[in-house]
Write a protein that holds these residues in place. Structure first.
Motif, PDB file in Angstrom:
ATOM      1  N   LEU A 168      -0.358  -3.243 -14.337  1.00  7.44           N
ATOM      2  CA  LEU A 168      -0.345  -3.427 -12.873  1.00  7.44           C
ATOM      3  C   LEU A 168      -1.453  -4.337 -12.711  1.00  7.44           C
ATOM      4  O   LEU A 168      -1.534  -5.372 -11.868  1.00  7.44           O
ATOM      5  CB  LEU A 168      -0.764  -2.137 -12.024  1.00  7.44           C
ATOM      6  N   ALA A 169      -2.687  -4.616 -13.859  1.00 11.76           N
ATOM      7  CA  ALA A 169      -3.419  -5.620 -13.316  1.00 11.76           C
ATOM      8  C   ALA A 169      -2.961  -6.983 -13.504  1.00 11.76           C
ATOM      9  O   ALA A 169      -3.367  -7.799 -12.712  1.00 11.76           O
ATOM     10  CB  ALA A 169      -4.399  -5.490 -14.244  1.00 11.76           C
ATOM     11  N   ALA A 170      -1.915  -7.153 -14.218  1.00 10.19           N
ATOM     12  CA  ALA A 170      -1.308  -8.408 -14.538  1.00 10.19           C
ATOM     13  C   ALA A 170      -0.571  -8.876 -13.312  1.00 10.19           C
ATOM     14  O   ALA A 170      -0.433  -9.989 -12.896  1.00 10.19           O
ATOM     15  CB  ALA A 170      -0.348  -8.534 -15.676  1.00 10.19           C
ATOM     16  N   ARG A 171      -0.115  -7.858 -12.555  1.00 14.97           N
ATOM     17  CA  ARG A 171       0.698  -8.249 -11.353  1.00 14.97           C
ATOM     18  C   ARG A 171      -0.322  -8.547  -9.878  1.00 14.97           C
ATOM     19  O   ARG A 171      -0.020  -8.634  -8.972  1.00 14.97           O
ATOM     20  CB  ARG A 171       1.643  -7.133 -10.852  1.00 14.97           C
ATOM     21  N   GLY A 172      -1.714  -8.094 -10.186  1.00 13.60           N
ATOM     22  CA  GLY A 172      -2.709  -8.085  -9.253  1.00 13.60           C
ATOM     23  C   GLY A 172      -2.643  -6.814  -8.273  1.00 13.60           C
ATOM     24  O   GLY A 172      -3.212  -6.906  -7.124  1.00 13.60           O
ATOM     25  N   PHE A 173      -2.104  -5.913  -8.822  1.00 10.79           N
ATOM     26  CA  PHE A 173      -1.938  -4.570  -8.097  1.00 10.79           C
ATOM     27  C   PHE A 173      -2.923  -3.503  -8.495  1.00 10.79           C
ATOM     28  O   PHE A 173      -2.721  -2.748  -9.336  1.00 10.79           O
ATOM     29  CB  PHE A 173      -0.642  -3.793  -8.491  1.00 10.79           C
ATOM     30  N   ASP A 174      -4.256  -3.706  -8.272  1.00  9.46           N
ATOM     31  CA  ASP A 174      -5.198  -3.051  -8.990  1.00  9.46           C
ATOM     32  C   ASP A 174      -5.546  -1.631  -8.092  1.00  9.46           C
ATOM     33  O   ASP A 174      -6.137  -0.865  -8.759  1.00  9.46           O
ATOM     34  CB  ASP A 174      -6.804  -3.787  -8.548  1.00  9.46           C
ATOM     35  N   TYR A 175      -4.939  -1.457  -6.993  1.00  9.51           N
ATOM     36  CA  TYR A 175      -4.942  -0.148  -6.459  1.00  9.51           C
ATOM     37  C   TYR A 175      -3.642  -0.091  -5.600  1.00  9.51           C
ATOM     38  O   TYR A 175      -3.330  -0.723  -4.800  1.00  9.51           O
ATOM     39  CB  TYR A 175      -6.047   0.034  -5.272  1.00  9.51           C
ATOM     40  N   LEU A 176      -2.799   0.964  -6.061  1.00  7.48           N
ATOM     41  CA  LEU A 176      -1.491   1.097  -5.454  1.00  7.48           C
ATOM     42  C   LEU A 176      -1.291   2.519  -5.003  1.00  7.48           C
ATOM     43  O   LEU A 176      -1.123   3.627  -5.744  1.00  7.48           O
ATOM     44  CB  LEU A 176      -0.429   0.976  -6.641  1.00  7.48           C
ATOM     45  N   ARG A 177      -1.310   2.700  -3.662  1.00  6.38           N
ATOM     46  CA  ARG A 177      -1.048   4.228  -3.152  1.00  6.38           C
ATOM     47  C   ARG A 177       0.463   4.801  -3.532  1.00  6.38           C
ATOM     48  O   ARG A 177       1.453   3.723  -3.474  1.00  6.38           O
ATOM     49  CB  ARG A 177      -1.149   4.094  -1.516  1.00  6.38           C
ATOM     50  N   LEU A 178       0.602   5.818  -3.788  1.00  6.49           N
ATOM     51  CA  LEU A 178       1.859   6.567  -4.226  1.00  6.49           C
ATOM     52  C   LEU A 178       2.372   7.137  -3.035  1.00  6.49           C
ATOM     53  O   LEU A 178       3.320   7.947  -2.816  1.00  6.49           O
ATOM     54  CB  LEU A 178       1.782   7.414  -5.295  1.00  6.49           C
ATOM     55  N   TYR A 179       1.330   7.623  -1.930  1.00  2.00           N
ATOM     56  CA  TYR A 179       1.845   8.369  -0.685  1.00  2.00           C
ATOM     57  C   TYR A 179       0.539   7.864   0.262  1.00  2.00           C
ATOM     58  O   TYR A 179      -0.529   7.600   0.045  1.00  2.00           O
ATOM     59  CB  TYR A 179       1.400   9.892  -0.915  1.00  2.00           C
ATOM     60  N   ALA A 180       1.039   8.038   1.848  1.00 11.20           N
ATOM     61  CA  ALA A 180       0.021   7.724   2.817  1.00 11.20           C
ATOM     62  C   ALA A 180       0.227   8.912   3.710  1.00 11.20           C
ATOM     63  O   ALA A 180       1.492   9.326   3.936  1.00 11.20           O
ATOM     64  CB  ALA A 180       0.274   6.479   3.222  1.00 11.20           C
ATOM     65  N   LYS A 181      -0.878   9.200   4.498  1.00  7.76           N
ATOM     66  CA  LYS A 181      -0.885  10.437   5.450  1.00  7.76           C
ATOM     67  C   LYS A 181      -0.232   9.761   6.887  1.00  7.76           C
ATOM     68  O   LYS A 181       0.348  10.754   7.368  1.00  7.76           O
ATOM     69  CB  LYS A 181      -1.866  11.042   5.872  1.00  7.76           C
ATOM     70  N   ARG A 182      -0.119   8.732   7.079  1.00  2.00           N
ATOM     71  CA  ARG A 182       0.372   8.229   8.537  1.00  2.00           C
ATOM     72  C   ARG A 182       0.765   6.595   8.146  1.00  2.00           C
ATOM     73  O   ARG A 182       0.130   5.822   7.629  1.00  2.00           O
ATOM     74  CB  ARG A 182      -0.430   8.455   9.559  1.00  2.00           C
ATOM     75  N   PRO A 183       1.722   6.135   9.034  1.00  2.00           N
ATOM     76  CA  PRO A 183       2.155   4.884   9.068  1.00  2.00           C
ATOM     77  C   PRO A 183       1.355   4.068   9.743  1.00  2.00           C
ATOM     78  O   PRO A 183       0.456   4.508  10.466  1.00  2.00           O
ATOM     79  CB  PRO A 183       3.511   4.798  10.133  1.00  2.00           C
ATOM     80  N   THR A 184       1.085   2.888   9.267  1.00  2.00           N
ATOM     81  CA  THR A 184       0.325   1.809   9.886  1.00  2.00           C
ATOM     82  C   THR A 184       0.872   0.509   9.743  1.00  2.00           C
ATOM     83  O   THR A 184       1.840   0.053   8.937  1.00  2.00           O
ATOM     84  CB  THR A 184      -1.171   2.008   9.190  1.00  2.00           C
ATOM     85  N   SER A 185       0.107  -0.733  10.105  1.00  2.00           N
ATOM     86  CA  SER A 185       0.850  -1.991  10.070  1.00  2.00           C
ATOM     87  C   SER A 185       0.738  -2.302   8.410  1.00  2.00           C
ATOM     88  O   SER A 185      -0.281  -1.955   7.681  1.00  2.00           O
ATOM     89  CB  SER A 185      -0.286  -2.843  10.762  1.00  2.00           C
ATOM     90  N   TYR A 186       1.616  -3.316   8.202  1.00  2.00           N
ATOM     91  CA  TYR A 186       1.608  -3.594   6.630  1.00  2.00           C
ATOM     92  C   TYR A 186       2.415  -5.105   6.728  1.00  2.00           C
ATOM     93  O   TYR A 186       2.981  -5.393   7.473  1.00  2.00           O
ATOM     94  CB  TYR A 186       2.555  -2.750   6.000  1.00  2.00           C
ATOM     95  N   ARG A 187       2.208  -5.702   5.415  1.00  2.00           N
ATOM     96  CA  ARG A 187       3.273  -6.714   5.287  1.00  2.00           C
ATOM     97  C   ARG A 187       3.813  -6.364   3.707  1.00  2.00           C
ATOM     98  O   ARG A 187       3.321  -5.707   2.764  1.00  2.00           O
ATOM     99  CB  ARG A 187       2.140  -8.040   5.111  1.00  2.00           C
ATOM    100  N   VAL A 188       4.978  -7.075   3.594  1.00  2.00           N
ATOM    101  CA  VAL A 188       5.643  -7.036   2.224  1.00  2.00           C
ATOM    102  C   VAL A 188       4.988  -7.945   1.291  1.00  2.00           C
ATOM    103  O   VAL A 188       4.880  -8.876   1.269  1.00  2.00           O
ATOM    104  CB  VAL A 188       7.262  -7.184   2.459  1.00  2.00           C
ATOM    105  N   VAL A 189       4.795  -7.277  -0.101  1.00  2.00           N
ATOM    106  CA  VAL A 189       4.374  -8.033  -1.183  1.00  2.00           C
ATOM    107  C   VAL A 189       5.404  -7.941  -2.079  1.00  2.00           C
ATOM    108  O   VAL A 189       5.343  -9.424  -2.824  1.00  2.00           O
ATOM    109  CB  VAL A 189       3.014  -7.202  -1.734  1.00  2.00           C
ATOM    110  N   ALA A 190       6.072  -7.185  -2.728  1.00  2.00           N
ATOM    111  CA  ALA A 190       7.085  -7.243  -3.524  1.00  2.00           C
ATOM    112  C   ALA A 190       8.296  -6.296  -3.369  1.00  2.00           C
ATOM    113  O   ALA A 190       8.239  -5.033  -3.149  1.00  2.00           O
ATOM    114  CB  ALA A 190       6.585  -6.951  -4.986  1.00  2.00           C
ATOM    115  N   LYS A 191       9.487  -6.577  -3.473  1.00  2.00           N
ATOM    116  CA  LYS A 191      10.529  -5.876  -2.939  1.00  2.00           C
ATOM    117  C   LYS A 191      11.175  -5.669  -4.450  1.00  2.00           C
ATOM    118  O   LYS A 191      11.208  -6.272  -5.498  1.00  2.00           O
ATOM    119  CB  LYS A 191      11.764  -6.909  -2.347  1.00  2.00           C
ATOM    120  N   ASP A 192      11.870  -4.509  -4.313  1.00  2.00           N
ATOM    121  CA  ASP A 192      12.679  -3.961  -5.741  1.00  2.00           C
ATOM    122  C   ASP A 192      11.685  -3.733  -6.710  1.00  2.00           C
ATOM    123  O   ASP A 192      11.993  -4.135  -7.704  1.00  2.00           O
ATOM    124  CB  ASP A 192      13.849  -5.154  -6.036  1.00  2.00           C
TER     125      ASP A 192
END
Length: 257
Positions: free
Chosen positions: A120-144
């Protein structure tokens, strides 16, 4: 520490440690998690959750009341200490990547096996949530991402929850450095990417769910902001500043900065 894991031969080549945070005496929850994980081709183990403050942490009670309008519960402090201890241990041992789960989760093990097998570090994904308690604003980083229609997004607002996430050594070092003084609940602190410098990334749809079981932390923390100090002009101004920081972060991400 109790360790329950699958056949090592079945998990050969799976480099990421999977740690399941659970109270040492939570026999029923541990048994339920182990039953749900039966047949998973990934090694995992329980780590005993902290039940209070640990020596590596300092509790700033005034800051907590300023930010939350109340003191933290014993369960919240234990939750904070449990996750902090994992990051601190990663830094001390030089562990490259860990997936952290809590014991009340329902896991898509097939996806987690694929997630744990990549850097994951090679992709710059140093912290990746697998779940969130509530929806919030976001932007797409990587599809599929590793699967059709699974998307990595960057969360801009507060999503809350510590049910599951993947973290690299770089991410652990940044979060541990920022969070040595307790000023708010741990999930609040983890969401504040402008403070610790680690992007708040998440997977959509989430590869884990939170089971409907009583919270080990307790629900008393949701009873309201009853501390008069929380409602002063100064404290309202402080919270407005926090919201402005989130809006500024959102604008910067939209502009690609």
């Amino acid at each position: 520490m109790v360790s329950i894991q699958t056949d090592p031969a079945a998990a050969e080549g799976f480099a990421t440690e999977i740690l399941v945070v659970s109270l040492a005496d939570a026999a029923d929850r541990r048994a339920a998690f182990a039953d749900r994980a039966r047949g998973a081709n990934a090694a995992w183990r329980f780590v005993d959750a902290a039940t209070g403050l640990i020596p590596a942490l300092t509790l700033d009670e005034a800051a907590v009341r300023r930010n939350k309008g109340r003191a933290l519960t014993k369960g919240e402090i234990g939750c904070y200490a449990s996750h902090f201890a994992i990051w601190d241990d990663m830094v001390a041992r030089g562990i490259a990547q860990v997936i952290v789960l809590e014991d009340d989760t329902i896991v898509d093990w097939a996806y987690l096996e694929r997630l744990g097998a990549i850097d994951l570090a090679a992709r710059g994904f140093d912290y990746l949530r697998l779940y969130a308690k509530r929806p919030t604003s976001y932007r797409v980083v990587a599809k599929d991402f590793l699967q059709h229609s699974r998307t990595v997004v960057e969360l801009i607002g507060l999503a809350y929850g510590t049910q599951g996430y993947a973290i690299t050594l770089k991410g652990a070092r940044a979060l541990a450095g920022e969070c040595r003084v307790i000023r708010r609940p741990i999930d609040d602190a983890m969401d504040r990417s402008w403070a610790h410098g680690v992007r708040n990334l998440a997977l959509v749809p989430a590869p884990i769910l939170e089971a409907t079981v009583p919270s080990a932390i307790g629900a008393a923390r949701f009873t309201g902001k009853d501390d008069p100090a929380f409602h002063t002009v100064r404290q309202r101004a402080w919270r407005r500043l926090e919201r402005m920081r989130m809006r500024l972060l959102k604008v910067r991400r939209i502009l690609g900065r």
